[in-house]
Enzyme design. Sequence first.
Site, PDB file in Angstrom:
ATOM      1  N   HIS A 101       0.814  -1.224   0.000  1.00  0.00           N
ATOM      2  CA  HIS A 101       0.000   0.000   0.000  1.00  0.00           C
ATOM      3  C   HIS A 101       0.847   1.274   0.000  1.00  0.00           C
ATOM      4  O   HIS A 101       0.366   2.341  -0.384  1.00  0.00           O
ATOM      5  CB  HIS A 101      -0.898   0.033   1.244  1.00  0.00           C
ATOM      6  CG  HIS A 101      -1.874  -1.093   1.317  1.00  0.00           C
ATOM      7  ND1 HIS A 101      -2.697  -1.434   0.276  1.00  0.00           N
ATOM      8  CD2 HIS A 101      -2.158  -1.964   2.324  1.00  0.00           C
ATOM      9  CE1 HIS A 101      -3.463  -2.463   0.623  1.00  0.00           C
ATOM     10  NE2 HIS A 101      -3.151  -2.804   1.869  1.00  0.00           N
ATOM     11  N   GLU A 148      -3.505   2.893   1.520  1.00  0.00           N
ATOM     12  CA  GLU A 148      -2.938   3.436   0.279  1.00  0.00           C
ATOM     13  C   GLU A 148      -3.264   4.915   0.140  1.00  0.00           C
ATOM     14  O   GLU A 148      -2.399   5.728  -0.228  1.00  0.00           O
ATOM     15  CB  GLU A 148      -3.472   2.667  -0.936  1.00  0.00           C
ATOM     16  CG  GLU A 148      -2.919   3.190  -2.258  1.00  0.00           C
ATOM     17  CD  GLU A 148      -3.546   2.540  -3.480  1.00  0.00           C
ATOM     18  OE1 GLU A 148      -3.609   3.194  -4.536  1.00  0.00           O
ATOM     19  OE2 GLU A 148      -3.979   1.367  -3.378  1.00  0.00           O
ATOM     20  N   SER A 154     -10.580  -6.484   3.455  1.00  0.00           N
ATOM     21  CA  SER A 154      -9.879  -6.160   2.216  1.00  0.00           C
ATOM     22  C   SER A 154     -10.757  -5.281   1.335  1.00  0.00           C
ATOM     23  O   SER A 154     -11.850  -5.699   0.919  1.00  0.00           O
ATOM     24  CB  SER A 154      -9.506  -7.447   1.467  1.00  0.00           C
ATOM     25  OG  SER A 154      -9.106  -7.168   0.147  1.00  0.00           O
ATOM     26  N   HIS A 181      -8.268   4.218   3.942  1.00  0.00           N
ATOM     27  CA  HIS A 181      -7.474   3.109   3.390  1.00  0.00           C
ATOM     28  C   HIS A 181      -5.987   3.450   3.459  1.00  0.00           C
ATOM     29  O   HIS A 181      -5.585   4.590   3.182  1.00  0.00           O
ATOM     30  CB  HIS A 181      -7.886   2.833   1.945  1.00  0.00           C
ATOM     31  CG  HIS A 181      -7.351   1.533   1.408  1.00  0.00           C
ATOM     32  ND1 HIS A 181      -6.075   1.404   0.908  1.00  0.00           N
ATOM     33  CD2 HIS A 181      -7.927   0.303   1.308  1.00  0.00           C
ATOM     34  CE1 HIS A 181      -5.891   0.148   0.504  1.00  0.00           C
ATOM     35  NE2 HIS A 181      -6.995  -0.533   0.746  1.00  0.00           N
TER      36      HIS A 181
END
Length: 579
Positions: free
Chosen positions: A75, A127, A219, A125
């Site tokens: 990520h 990322e 996920s 998230h």
Amino acid sequence: MKVKLAKTAGFCMGVHRAMDLVLNEANKGEGPIYTYGPLIHNSQVIDLLKSKGVIPIEDIREIQGKKGTMVIRAHGIPPGEREILRSSGLRILDATCPRVARVQAIIRSHTRKGFTAVIVGDQDHPEVIGLQGYAEGKAHVIGRPEEVATLPETEKLLVVAQTTQDAQVYREIQKAVRARYPKAVIFDTICDATHNRQQEVKSFSGHVDCVVVVGGYHSGNTQRLVQVSEGAGLRTFHIEKAEELDRERLASMEVVGVTAGASTPNWMIKQVVQEIQGIRSRREARLGPWLRKVFKILMDSNLVVAFGGYSLSYSAEILMNRDLDFVHPGIAFLYIYAMHVLNRFLDKGASTYNDPAMACFYRRYRIPLMFSGILAILGSLAIAIRLGPSVFLIMSGLCVLGIIYSVPIVPLRRRRLFRYTKIKDIPGSKTLSESLAWATVISLVPLLEPSPPDSSKALVAFFAVFSIVYVRSALFDIFQAQGDLIVGVETLPITLGEKRTLLLLKSVTIIGGLGLLAAPLVGAVGSFSYLLLLCYGTLMMSILAYEKRWLYPGTSLEALVEGNFFLAGCLGFLWHHLA
């Protein structure tokens, strides 16, 4: 029950790369390994990594004063956190996905030129958090088209997407951005793998009764696959592992589509597919599941590969222009069966991940399988005695080498001094040793008998058997690479990489075919050599079936690969009775 498995199911390139980097590092055993956050969103894989000494941490302060290796996961992380890690004194292993790194570079380059960055993704998230760090405070995160109206007025707007975003949602946001900011710079940064997975799920519509999505509940990309499937009007089941399958509800289906998130390993997908195939649909005849179960038992017990060796030996007899008998194919059958069965017990680590069902089969039938393997060795040696003392000695040596292949041959007190303590530890040894053993038993052992074949014919047979078995063995190594990497086995695809291994196998197949084509022209063997070229055609088809994802590694693809041996036997039978 019929299963349609998505070609794109399983690890994406970034996750695959991160797992390879971490497992290779763990297998070196050079100190503790930490990952900044869980390496991937899959609890089973995280537990597996912990068992190998890979420890996830959530707070950088946890590593103060510690030594070892710190892994930056796929990520990515913000630049500020990267600097803190560098100052910690730990060795840094950067597993940031190259596609994520590209988005980071785009944001950094444009924000330094005065652009305001808009990141389409999930605010929390990892990322997206990492991407925001490269905007130096000039970034906005949105997730829906209507949020475009909340963005500030600016002449210089950059738009990128989290690499695992829904492609359809991103297109709608792009349309809204262009309507309000005609001069906006927009990059398509959604990973191809993500887009392809989502498109493949949509293509299930009208072809399956339901879709099973395998992947971690936390996920993001797996959750989006579930949303895409439900959005396409498909009945959808999201599970993490095979035990969570709703067998009662699935029994009312006839065709089940299966896909998996980018953090789901092959062995978990394979286990889910096998479990679904074992469910008898209420609309399905009893014969189908029964036949699949029988074939799986034959595969797991290694009877299929042993009969394949019998068939290959039969065709080699014809190639060497020998009088056909059941003695030489019988030795090949017994030897191959014994070595495969006994080595399953001696080297059982990787099978736990490559094929959990097979590992369970061997645990359940441990005693009868071991007993049958020992009987097979004794049977092959009993036949060898009848063929002469030289044959008996060579077969005895081959049996000993086959058994010690997976056994440590370096004394316990000195193992720390050697990198390789077993023959199987040598990179690529599995493929080479298996091919040499088969070719020797089938083609060279007959040269030691009182009435040996012509040596030139035996060498051509050796070359043919070696090349066919080499490709078969290496293909299975590719199918099982994830499990082998976990336990630290350096097979050919782990040493060379998958692409180079596939290129090597194509080369071996072409060279083998050319060899059989040339052998009759120089008078080494008869015209049967031309017929055997069909085996090299099916070998190439097997390679392409995996490479192009026409078939996913599992029972069907394994049956196609093993079928090359039976094809050789059938060609020999037809030649013998019709030529």
